[in-house]
Design a protein around this motif. Structure first.
Motif, PDB file in Angstrom:
ATOM      1  N   ARG A   1       0.668  -1.200  -0.722  1.00 12.39           N
ATOM      2  CA  ARG A   1      -0.037  -0.052  -0.129  1.00 12.39           C
ATOM      3  C   ARG A   1       1.032   1.326   0.074  1.00 12.39           C
ATOM      4  O   ARG A   1       0.188   2.476  -0.504  1.00 12.39           O
ATOM      5  CB  ARG A   1      -1.031   0.150   0.889  1.00 12.39           C
ATOM      6  CG  ARG A   1      -1.669   1.079   1.206  1.00 12.39           C
ATOM      7  CD  ARG A   1      -2.676   1.935   2.894  1.00 12.39           C
ATOM      8  NE  ARG A   1      -3.744   0.758   1.432  1.00 12.39           N
ATOM      9  CZ  ARG A   1      -5.153   0.811   1.969  1.00 12.39           C
ATOM     10  NH1 ARG A   1      -4.928   1.713   3.971  1.00 12.39           N
ATOM     11  NH2 ARG A   1      -5.561  -0.469   2.290  1.00 12.39           N
ATOM     12  N   ALA A   2       2.233   1.327   1.267  1.00 15.63           N
ATOM     13  CA  ALA A   2       2.449   2.124   1.103  1.00 15.63           C
ATOM     14  C   ALA A   2       3.265   2.827  -0.795  1.00 15.63           C
ATOM     15  O   ALA A   2       3.831   3.558  -1.312  1.00 15.63           O
ATOM     16  CB  ALA A   2       3.700   1.993   1.732  1.00 15.63           C
ATOM     17  N   GLY A   3       3.450   1.585  -1.158  1.00 22.51           N
ATOM     18  CA  GLY A   3       4.190   1.964  -2.752  1.00 22.51           C
ATOM     19  C   GLY A   3       3.274   1.897  -3.188  1.00 22.51           C
ATOM     20  O   GLY A   3       3.612   2.843  -4.473  1.00 22.51           O
ATOM     21  N   ALA A   4       2.000   2.013  -3.501  1.00 19.26           N
ATOM     22  CA  ALA A   4       1.381   2.123  -3.720  1.00 19.26           C
ATOM     23  C   ALA A   4       0.565   3.830  -3.794  1.00 19.26           C
ATOM     24  O   ALA A   4       0.672   4.712  -5.619  1.00 19.26           O
ATOM     25  CB  ALA A   4      -0.045   1.547  -3.759  1.00 19.26           C
TER      26      ALA A   4
ATOM     27  N   ALA B   1       7.159   1.653  -9.572  1.00 20.23           N
ATOM     28  CA  ALA B   1       6.974   0.029  -8.989  1.00 20.23           C
ATOM     29  C   ALA B   1       7.052  -0.700  -9.540  1.00 20.23           C
ATOM     30  O   ALA B   1       6.025  -0.639 -10.644  1.00 20.23           O
ATOM     31  CB  ALA B   1       6.703   0.043  -7.423  1.00 20.23           C
ATOM     32  N   VAL B   2       7.625  -1.782  -9.143  1.00 18.48           N
ATOM     33  CA  VAL B   2       7.759  -3.011  -9.847  1.00 18.48           C
ATOM     34  C   VAL B   2       6.857  -3.822  -8.735  1.00 18.48           C
ATOM     35  O   VAL B   2       7.846  -4.485  -7.411  1.00 18.48           O
ATOM     36  CB  VAL B   2       8.607  -3.798 -10.319  1.00 18.48           C
ATOM     37  CG1 VAL B   2       8.425  -5.628 -11.195  1.00 18.48           C
ATOM     38  CG2 VAL B   2       9.409  -3.000 -11.772  1.00 18.48           C
ATOM     39  N   GLY B   3       6.041  -4.800  -8.515  1.00 13.77           N
ATOM     40  CA  GLY B   3       5.619  -5.886  -6.969  1.00 13.77           C
ATOM     41  C   GLY B   3       6.224  -6.665  -7.897  1.00 13.77           C
ATOM     42  O   GLY B   3       5.726  -7.770  -8.537  1.00 13.77           O
ATOM     43  N   VAL B   4       6.615  -7.424  -6.694  1.00 15.73           N
ATOM     44  CA  VAL B   4       6.647  -9.073  -6.646  1.00 15.73           C
ATOM     45  C   VAL B   4       5.891 -10.143  -5.729  1.00 15.73           C
ATOM     46  O   VAL B   4       6.698  -9.110  -3.993  1.00 15.73           O
ATOM     47  CB  VAL B   4       8.087  -9.361  -6.839  1.00 15.73           C
ATOM     48  CG1 VAL B   4       8.285 -11.272  -7.011  1.00 15.73           C
ATOM     49  CG2 VAL B   4       8.812  -8.032  -8.345  1.00 15.73           C
TER      50      VAL B   4
ATOM     51  N   SER C   1      -0.563  -2.370  -9.172  1.00 16.63           N
ATOM     52  CA  SER C   1      -1.584  -1.595 -10.379  1.00 16.63           C
ATOM     53  C   SER C   1      -2.635  -1.376 -10.535  1.00 16.63           C
ATOM     54  O   SER C   1      -2.073  -0.779 -11.616  1.00 16.63           O
ATOM     55  CB  SER C   1      -2.459  -3.432 -10.492  1.00 16.63           C
ATOM     56  OG  SER C   1      -2.839  -3.791 -12.024  1.00 16.63           O
ATOM     57  N   GLU C   2      -3.418  -0.731  -9.531  1.00 20.77           N
ATOM     58  CA  GLU C   2      -4.309   0.504 -10.318  1.00 20.77           C
ATOM     59  C   GLU C   2      -3.675   1.656  -9.752  1.00 20.77           C
ATOM     60  O   GLU C   2      -4.084   2.848 -10.331  1.00 20.77           O
ATOM     61  CB  GLU C   2      -5.458   0.082  -8.884  1.00 20.77           C
ATOM     62  CG  GLU C   2      -6.482  -0.824  -8.712  1.00 20.77           C
ATOM     63  CD  GLU C   2      -7.455  -0.980  -7.669  1.00 20.77           C
ATOM     64  OE1 GLU C   2      -6.810  -0.168  -6.732  1.00 20.77           O
ATOM     65  OE2 GLU C   2      -8.520  -1.398  -7.879  1.00 20.77           O
TER      66      GLU C   2
ATOM     67  N   GLY D   1      -4.628  -8.432  -9.983  1.00 19.11           N
ATOM     68  CA  GLY D   1      -3.455  -6.980  -9.858  1.00 19.11           C
ATOM     69  C   GLY D   1      -2.521  -7.925 -10.367  1.00 19.11           C
ATOM     70  O   GLY D   1      -1.428  -6.964  -9.824  1.00 19.11           O
ATOM     71  N   ILE D   2      -2.402  -8.434 -11.311  1.00 21.55           N
ATOM     72  CA  ILE D   2      -1.300  -9.250 -11.712  1.00 21.55           C
ATOM     73  C   ILE D   2      -0.998  -8.767 -12.908  1.00 21.55           C
ATOM     74  O   ILE D   2      -1.846  -9.201 -13.908  1.00 21.55           O
ATOM     75  CB  ILE D   2      -1.360 -10.481 -11.209  1.00 21.55           C
ATOM     76  CG1 ILE D   2      -1.061 -10.642  -9.780  1.00 21.55           C
ATOM     77  CG2 ILE D   2       0.190 -11.489 -11.451  1.00 21.55           C
ATOM     78  CD1 ILE D   2      -0.091 -10.463  -9.153  1.00 21.55           C
ATOM     79  N   ASN D   3      -0.116  -8.908 -13.422  1.00 19.89           N
ATOM     80  CA  ASN D   3       0.383  -8.510 -14.878  1.00 19.89           C
ATOM     81  C   ASN D   3       1.737  -9.864 -15.801  1.00 19.89           C
ATOM     82  O   ASN D   3       0.935  -9.960 -17.152  1.00 19.89           O
ATOM     83  CB  ASN D   3       1.707  -7.387 -15.354  1.00 19.89           C
ATOM     84  CG  ASN D   3       1.224  -6.172 -14.952  1.00 19.89           C
ATOM     85  OD1 ASN D   3       1.365  -5.598 -14.064  1.00 19.89           O
ATOM     86  ND2 ASN D   3       0.377  -5.407 -16.288  1.00 19.89           N
ATOM     87  N   LYS D   4       1.709 -10.523 -14.818  1.00 20.73           N
ATOM     88  CA  LYS D   4       2.124 -11.873 -15.361  1.00 20.73           C
ATOM     89  C   LYS D   4       3.171 -13.041 -14.151  1.00 20.73           C
ATOM     90  O   LYS D   4       3.124 -12.179 -12.668  1.00 20.73           O
ATOM     91  CB  LYS D   4       3.621 -11.656 -15.715  1.00 20.73           C
ATOM     92  CG  LYS D   4       4.741 -12.409 -16.970  1.00 20.73           C
ATOM     93  CD  LYS D   4       5.494 -12.116 -18.375  1.00 20.73           C
ATOM     94  CE  LYS D   4       4.818 -11.107 -19.055  1.00 20.73           C
ATOM     95  NZ  LYS D   4       6.185 -11.579 -19.776  1.00 20.73           N
TER      96      LYS D   4
END
Length: 356
Positions: free
Chosen positions: A277-280, A287-290, A307-308, A335-338
């Motif tokens: 959430r902080a990253g969003a 950002a890239v989230g994993v 993602s949003e 919320g996932i791209n890949k």
């Protein structure tokens, strides 16, 4: 009727055995099949019945827990949750426990306030449930009323994002059961000039320092346990300290972390949802989230928020996950791209961050 998880408690302290017995009695999904004061007594019980999960102390008479763990995993692997008192001096011992095949490491529940006991109950029971889902590899009573499950609002309120334009990228990673090995594979694959990485791995207090030190010794990038106000730098990875939440913040073009106390969020502290959430809010499209292997759904809602807000989001696939819970829940929320095998995640992160 759903089969209960059969647990064998191995600890030389009668008080601890009783405390764990009482704790497990509050969970309708768990049943204690026996208790043992040392590994020899445990082996005797296992001659007639094999447990689904063993909780194991390290310091015991006649045979220490590490020796028993190594023998067990080389002869008849059973999911093991190491349950012991963690100290800075002894944390290297627990790294050995992970190497020998322990699924989780947790602190022994202590006598304290009702709130403290409830947090211990959640952590210990969740660790056993996660372990029960794992297929270990061979080496060469009435439920207590559960408090509401808190979300990231308990630590960082939802709201608008503060996405100022910048070219600097930051990588946010969340993991739980099986994550110690997954993070090793991921971080070892990153080049020296990789974007800054901020990590939440569900771990007990005092353990993350030794874990970070070990990773730092084998990776090309610098890995350290995060301190409050640490700057997120290229070629560096910061790991949230056990039992503390970690938030990504931003001042001008500088990303930094805030390490703070707070309630359990998504049943964890540190929580992946809090970091994401902080990253969003403060990184968004930069950002890239994993999200990696782990039981439960911590990180799923936070990943959707990332993602949003324009972040690129990656989930570890089921085949390479020890427990597919966290990635699966994030995928379900959309919320996932890949979705990628573990060994391909670092390459995808570098490709995305380089704009290719």
């Amino acid at each position: 009727m759903k089969k209960k998880i059969q647990v064998l408690i191995v600890d030389d302290s009668a008080l601890v055995r009783q405390a764990l017995l009482n704790l497990f009695d509050t969970d309708p999904d768990i049943e204690v099949m026996g208790t043992a004061s040392d590994p020899f007594a445990a082996a005797k019980i296992m001659e007639s019945r094999i447990p689904d999960v063993i909780t194991l102390d390290i310091e015991m008479p006649r045979m220490d827990g590490l020796t028993f763990l190594r023998k067990l995993m080389s002869q008849h692997p059973v999911p093991v949750v190491v349950c012991s008192t963690l100290t800075d001096a002894g944390s290297e011992t627990f790294m050995k426990a992970m190497e020998f095949g322990a699924v989780e490491i947790i602190t022994k529940p202590k006598v304290g306030t009702r709130e403290f006991f409830e947090e211990s109950r959640i952590r210990v029971c969740d660790a056993v449930k996660a372990a029960a889902q794992v297929k270990p590899k061979k080496l060469s009573a009435k439920p207590m009323a559960v408090k509401p499950k808190l979300n990231a609002d308990a630590v960082i309120p939802g709201g608008r994002s503060f996405n100022l334009k910048t070219t600097e990228r930051v990588v946010l990673v969340g993991a739980s059961t099986g994550g110690t090995e997954a993070l090793k594979v991921f971080l070892e694959s990153l080049p020296m000039d990789s974007p800054g990485v901020v990590i939440v791995q569900h771990m007990p207090e005092h353990f993350t320092a030794a874990f970070s030190k070990r990773l730092n010794s084998i990776c090309r990038i610098t890995v350290k346990e995060a301190c409050n106000n640490d700057t997120v730098l290229r070629g560096h990875a910061l790991i949230a300290p056990g039992n503390r939440h970690m938030l990504l913040k931003r001042s001008g073009a500088r990303y930094y972390v805030e390490v703070k106390d707070g309630p359990l969020v998504s049943r964890h502290r540190p929580s992946v949802d809090v970091l994401f959430r902080a990253g969003a809010r403060y990184a968004g499209r930069n950002a890239v989230g994993v999200i990696m292997t782990g039981m439960g759904d911590d990180g799923a809602k936070g990943m959707k928020e990332l993602s949003e807000n324009g972040a690129y989001c990656i989930a570890q696939d089921e085949k390479t996950s020890v427990v597919f819970g966290m990635p699966q829940e994030a995928i379900k929320l959309g919320g996932i791209n890949k979705v990628l095998p573990l060994q391909h995640i670092a390459g995808e992160v570098i490709k995305v961050c380089s704009g290719k």
